[in-house]
Design a protein around this motif. Structure first.
Motif, mmCIF file in Angstrom:
data_model
loop_
_atom_site.group_PDB
_atom_site.id
_atom_site.type_symbol
_atom_site.label_atom_id
_atom_site.label_comp_id
_atom_site.label_asym_id
_atom_site.label_seq_id
_atom_site.Cartn_x
_atom_site.Cartn_y
_atom_site.Cartn_z
ATOM 1 N N THR A 286 0.861 -1.173 0.000
ATOM 2 C CA THR A 286 0.000 0.000 0.000
ATOM 3 C C THR A 286 0.905 1.232 0.000
ATOM 4 N N GLY A 287 0.313 2.404 -0.136
ATOM 5 C CA GLY A 287 1.071 3.638 -0.155
ATOM 6 C C GLY A 287 1.010 4.315 -1.517
ATOM 7 N N TYR A 288 1.484 5.531 -1.555
ATOM 8 C CA TYR A 288 1.353 6.391 -2.735
ATOM 9 C C TYR A 288 1.915 5.759 -4.006
ATOM 10 N N TYR A 289 3.122 5.209 -3.942
ATOM 11 C CA TYR A 289 3.716 4.616 -5.147
ATOM 12 C C TYR A 289 2.873 3.460 -5.679
ATOM 13 N N ARG B 79 -4.126 14.553 -5.940
ATOM 14 C CA ARG B 79 -5.032 14.139 -4.862
ATOM 15 C C ARG B 79 -4.404 13.027 -4.032
ATOM 16 N N LEU B 80 -3.848 12.018 -4.687
ATOM 17 C CA LEU B 80 -3.220 10.900 -3.980
ATOM 18 C C LEU B 80 -2.017 11.379 -3.165
ATOM 19 N N TYR B 81 -1.234 12.277 -3.744
ATOM 20 C CA TYR B 81 -0.036 12.767 -3.063
ATOM 21 C C TYR B 81 -0.398 13.588 -1.833
ATOM 22 N N LEU B 82 -1.397 14.462 -1.970
ATOM 23 C CA LEU B 82 -1.818 15.278 -0.829
ATOM 24 C C LEU B 82 -2.415 14.415 0.275
ATOM 25 N N GLU B 83 -3.134 13.366 -0.090
ATOM 26 C CA GLU B 83 -3.658 12.428 0.910
ATOM 27 C C GLU B 83 -2.528 11.753 1.666
ATOM 28 N N THR B 84 -1.458 11.425 0.957
ATOM 29 C CA THR B 84 -0.304 10.783 1.584
ATOM 30 C C THR B 84 0.378 11.740 2.560
ATOM 31 N N LEU B 85 0.575 12.991 2.146
ATOM 32 C CA LEU B 85 1.198 13.973 3.024
ATOM 33 C C LEU B 85 0.346 14.235 4.260
ATOM 34 N N GLU B 86 -0.965 14.265 4.079
ATOM 35 C CA GLU B 86 -1.866 14.484 5.216
ATOM 36 C C GLU B 86 -1.792 13.313 6.195
ATOM 37 N N LYS B 87 -1.726 12.105 5.664
ATOM 38 C CA LYS B 87 -1.597 10.924 6.530
ATOM 39 C C LYS B 87 -0.297 10.999 7.335
#
Length: 246
Positions: A43-46, A231-239
């Motif tokens: 799981t994760g952004y990549y 969107r995916l990247y910002l979700e990752t940074l927020e997490k």
């Protein structure tokens, strides 16, 4: 004739599904693990990006986790299809994606003495700086440093804590992970975002690798244009932010 037709239908019914259906294309991925970007449970952004570009059932991701230096070696020697999180200059043989997948923010841990006079990246000039093997952070800045790399982050941070070196460059999560394991109480300061680096995926320079890169570049551009990558990247940074506050 009717008996032959019945036998023919019976044979079709018991044939393995794999004979009747096209096999998925296997995509071999070699990568280090990075919290929230390339987690060991895939799981994760990549992996979010890879799963959108290479969706099942047409594609099958086959992932191996290993140190970054090893993953880079494999893709350069055509022994894996893809390696994740590569900077320009990391490889002369592999093929980089047309567009960046993210812009890395690199932190630095420095001695308390250096932190007290910190004015920016220039403060690392002619200082003893270390980082993980094959990260090559010295290529991202013209600031002259006594730069070395190692495969042991804990040893580097213990050396920093004891004042034997001046700084360690890495991701924030990697630096914080080892703080509880230090031989002595933390005596260094972590400074955010001292380096920025465009990050790519790298493909083997083979016929298959060229095909995978071409497919990736087209699908990746659609993700960028649609705003899905942001969107995916910002979700990752927020997490990461929320996890860091826990």
């Amino acid at each position: 004739m009717r008996r032959f037709f019945a036998i023919f239908c019976l044979l079709l019914a018991v044939l393995p599904v794999s004979i009747c259906a096209a096999q998925p294309i296997v995509v071999n991925v070699a990568t280090a693990s990075w919290d929230d970007f390339a987690n060991r449970d895939e799981t994760g952004y990549y992996f979010e990006l890879l799963q959108r570009v290479f969706p099942e059932p047409e594609w099958q991701l086959k992932v191996q986790f290993m140190p970054f230096a090893r993953s880079l070696y494999l893709v350069e020697h055509n022994r894996t299809d893809i390696t994740l999180s590569v900077y320009k200059g990391d490889t002369k043989k592999a093929l980089l994606t047309e567009n960046t997948v993210e812009v890395d923010s690199i932190y630095v841990a420095v001695t308390a003495e250096l932190a007290a006079t910190w004015t920016g990246l220039e403060s690392l000039s002619h200082k003893r700086v270390q980082a993980m093997l094959a990260y090559r952070y010295n290529m991202l800045t013209p600031v002259p440093m006594y730069y070395e790399e190692s495969s042991d982050m804990l040893t580097m941070l213990n050396s920093l804590n004891a004042g034997r070196i001046d700084a360690v460059l890495d991701y924030k999560s990697n630096l914080l992970m080892y703080v509880p394991k230090l031989k002595a109480p933390q005596n260094f300061v972590i400074i955010q975002g001292v380096l920025k680096a465009e990050t790519y995926f790298a493909f083997a320079n083979t016929e298959k690798g060229q095909m995978l890169k071409h497919h990736f570049d087209l699908a990746h551009k659609r993700l960028i244009d649609s705003g899905e990558q942001d969107r995916l990247y910002l979700e990752t940074l927020e997490k990461r932010r929320v996890d860091g506050e826990k």
